[in-house]
Design an enzyme around this catalytic site. Structure first.
Site, mmCIF file in Angstrom:
data_model
loop_
_atom_site.group_PDB
_atom_site.id
_atom_site.type_symbol
_atom_site.label_atom_id
_atom_site.label_comp_id
_atom_site.label_asym_id
_atom_site.label_seq_id
_atom_site.Cartn_x
_atom_site.Cartn_y
_atom_site.Cartn_z
ATOM 1 N N THR A 88 0.846 -1.183 0.044
ATOM 2 C CA THR A 88 0.100 -0.062 0.135
ATOM 3 C C THR A 88 0.889 1.278 0.096
ATOM 4 O O THR A 88 1.648 1.659 0.941
ATOM 5 C CB THR A 88 -0.931 -0.069 1.261
ATOM 6 N N LYS A 163 -8.030 1.728 -3.083
ATOM 7 C CA LYS A 163 -7.665 1.329 -1.716
ATOM 8 C C LYS A 163 -7.615 2.389 -0.670
ATOM 9 O O LYS A 163 -8.389 2.115 0.130
ATOM 10 C CB LYS A 163 -6.008 0.573 -1.829
ATOM 11 N N LYS A 238 -1.922 4.890 8.559
ATOM 12 C CA LYS A 238 -1.062 4.924 7.223
ATOM 13 C C LYS A 238 -1.899 5.497 6.069
ATOM 14 O O LYS A 238 -1.514 6.124 5.351
ATOM 15 C CB LYS A 238 -0.205 3.776 7.209
HETATM 16 P P1 NAD Z 1 5.970 -5.877 7.627
HETATM 17 O O1 NAD Z 1 6.673 -4.799 8.027
HETATM 18 O O2 NAD Z 1 5.441 -7.318 8.130
HETATM 19 O O3 NAD Z 1 6.733 -6.585 6.020
HETATM 20 C C1 NAD Z 1 7.515 -5.662 5.395
HETATM 21 C C2 NAD Z 1 8.746 -6.579 4.923
HETATM 22 O O4 NAD Z 1 9.428 -5.943 3.865
HETATM 23 C C3 NAD Z 1 9.615 -6.578 6.186
HETATM 24 O O5 NAD Z 1 9.793 -8.004 6.363
HETATM 25 C C4 NAD Z 1 10.999 -5.920 5.451
HETATM 26 O O6 NAD Z 1 12.232 -6.418 6.081
HETATM 27 C C5 NAD Z 1 10.856 -6.067 4.020
HETATM 28 N N1 NAD Z 1 11.404 -5.312 3.161
HETATM 29 C C6 NAD Z 1 12.095 -4.162 3.449
HETATM 30 N N2 NAD Z 1 12.658 -3.467 2.290
HETATM 31 C C7 NAD Z 1 12.995 -4.684 1.433
HETATM 32 C C8 NAD Z 1 13.417 -4.902 0.145
HETATM 33 N N3 NAD Z 1 14.350 -3.718 -0.464
HETATM 34 N N4 NAD Z 1 13.772 -6.190 -0.234
HETATM 35 C C9 NAD Z 1 12.789 -7.003 0.286
HETATM 36 N N5 NAD Z 1 12.151 -7.038 1.357
HETATM 37 C C10 NAD Z 1 12.311 -5.787 2.147
HETATM 38 O O7 NAD Z 1 4.759 -5.331 6.572
HETATM 39 P P2 NAD Z 1 3.381 -5.954 6.218
HETATM 40 O O8 NAD Z 1 2.314 -6.146 7.462
HETATM 41 O O9 NAD Z 1 3.829 -7.211 5.658
HETATM 42 O O10 NAD Z 1 3.010 -5.051 5.079
HETATM 43 C C11 NAD Z 1 3.472 -4.937 3.805
HETATM 44 C C12 NAD Z 1 2.522 -4.012 3.087
HETATM 45 O O11 NAD Z 1 1.175 -4.471 2.979
HETATM 46 C C13 NAD Z 1 2.325 -2.669 3.570
HETATM 47 O O12 NAD Z 1 2.489 -1.707 2.560
HETATM 48 C C14 NAD Z 1 1.092 -2.451 4.209
HETATM 49 O O13 NAD Z 1 0.672 -1.089 4.298
HETATM 50 C C15 NAD Z 1 0.223 -3.429 3.417
HETATM 51 N N6 NAD Z 1 -0.968 -4.259 3.775
HETATM 52 C C16 NAD Z 1 -0.816 -4.638 5.225
HETATM 53 C C17 NAD Z 1 -1.889 -5.259 6.024
HETATM 54 C C18 NAD Z 1 -1.757 -5.846 7.026
HETATM 55 O O14 NAD Z 1 -2.819 -6.146 7.915
HETATM 56 N N7 NAD Z 1 -0.502 -6.227 7.699
HETATM 57 C C19 NAD Z 1 -3.010 -5.320 5.214
HETATM 58 C C20 NAD Z 1 -3.214 -4.576 3.925
HETATM 59 C C21 NAD Z 1 -1.745 -4.031 3.381
#
Ligand code: NAD
Length: 295
Positions: A88, A163, A238
């Site tokens: 997102t 979204k 966010k």
């Molecule tokens: P998270 O922090 O658990 O995971 C993100 C991962 O990306 C981390 O493990 C981090 O180490 C990794 N990362 C950072 N830079 C990187 C790179 N250059 N290459 C590879 N990996 C890298 O976050 P999440 O909860 O998994 O959320 C991810 C996305 O999904 C966000 O944009 C969030 O807004 C969106 N989202 C999350 C949810 C939820 O409920 N968690 C729901 C809908 C959308």
């Protein structure tokens, strides 16, 4: 077909595992040693993970992460690679990311999701997709493994736009439902009575009927388990800030969206980002924003 999956966090980990479980070859990368995805071959760098991939899926924290990551991997990908960003991020960043990819001769989709970690694990996410219709058609096979629905919303950035607009409705309506329960409590209405009326009348909405902020009327809502699980308040904040930024960039007055962002910001500062966003009812009862505004 080989899929590179970058970002194996709370969402990306189970999504990558589902792709691997469906029989795809998945090459994963995440700089965090604890990140994990069952059945996925881990690589030491993003460049190594994408080198032999036909599709690159990213699930990263922010627009900056996506843009930096794309800059880093573009020299390593095969010609005609399909990029699918499920993070997102800001609409403007999504458009920039697509431009970067297309200028280098590849194809790009923004495909943010709703459904949270539970949906990621169960493969029941909803994808909101922006980009070329042919690229969308090519991605549908993979999106069908990861989710229950994929909606093509328009050109690059349209998935992110859908979204944040949806989540602005959700944030505002959760506050409205919370205010109604808080007022009803003072007026001597039981939660059940207000629910029975509003859920079958014109106050009906998802924040009331599925994610009800008071315990009782909807047994599966996070309010029944101390607001644990669900959709974290920090992520709601966010998304509301992304909506605010898009509204500012496009000169649209989203007064309630902005107010909702202020209330979530005050709430997250007070109680932390972890609890389900329906816990905002506690801030409404406490008059948190009123106190914030008066200082
Ligand atoms: P998270 O922090 O658990 O995971 C993100 C991962 O990306 C981390 O493990 C981090 O180490 C990794 N990362 C950072 N830079 C990187 C790179 N250059 N290459 C590879 N990996 C890298 O976050 P999440 O909860 O998994 O959320 C991810 C996305 O999904 C966000 O944009 C969030 O807004 C969106 N989202 C999350 C949810 C939820 O409920 N968690 C729901 C809908 C959308």
């Amino acid at each position: 077909m080989t899929i590179a999956f970058l970002g194996l966090g709370n969402m990306g980990g189970p999504m990558a595992a589902n792709l691997a479980g469906s029989g795809e070859t998945v090459h994963g990368y995440d700089p965090a040693p604890a990140a994990h995805a069952a059945g996925v071959a881990r690589f030491d760098s993003a460049g190594a993970a994408v080198a032999n991939a036909d599709v690159v899926v990213t699930m990263l924290p922010s627009g900056k992460h996506v843009l930096d990551c794309y800059q880093e991997i573009l020299p390593s990908v095969r010609p005609g690679t399909l990029f699918v960003d499920c993070s997102t991020i800001d609409v403007a960043d999504a458009r920039k990311a697509a431009e970067l990819v297309q200028d280098a001769g590849h194809r790009a989709l923004d495909a943010p999701v709703s459904g949270g970690v539970v949906g990621a694990e169960a493969g029941t996410l909803t994808f909101m997709v922006g980009g070329d219709p042919e690229a969308f058609a090519d991605a549908e096979t993979y999106l069908a493994v990861l989710g229950a629905r994929a909606i093509h919303c328009g050109a690059s950035g349209a998935g992110q736009a859908a979204k944040i607009c949806n989540n602005m409705i959700l944030g505002v309506s959760m506050i409205a439902v919370s205010e109604a329960f808080a007022l009803g409590e003072e007026l001597g209405l039981t939660h059940q009575a207000l629910f029975d009326v509003a859920s079958t009348a014109s106050g009906q909405c998802w924040a009331l009927t599925t994610n009800c902020p008071v315990p009782g009327p909807v047994p599966a809502s996070p309010a029944n388990r101390g607001y644990s699980g669900g959709f974290a308040s920090g992520l709601m904040l966010k998304d509301l800030r992304l909506a605010e930024s898009a509204a500012r960039d496009n000169d649209v007055a989203t007064l309630l969206g902005t107010r909702a962002a202020e209330l979530y910001a005050a709430f997250v500062e007070r109680d932390g980002p972890g609890r389900d966003f329906s816990a905002i009812i506690t801030a409404v009862r406490d008059g948190l924003l009123v106190k914030e505004s008066s200082v």
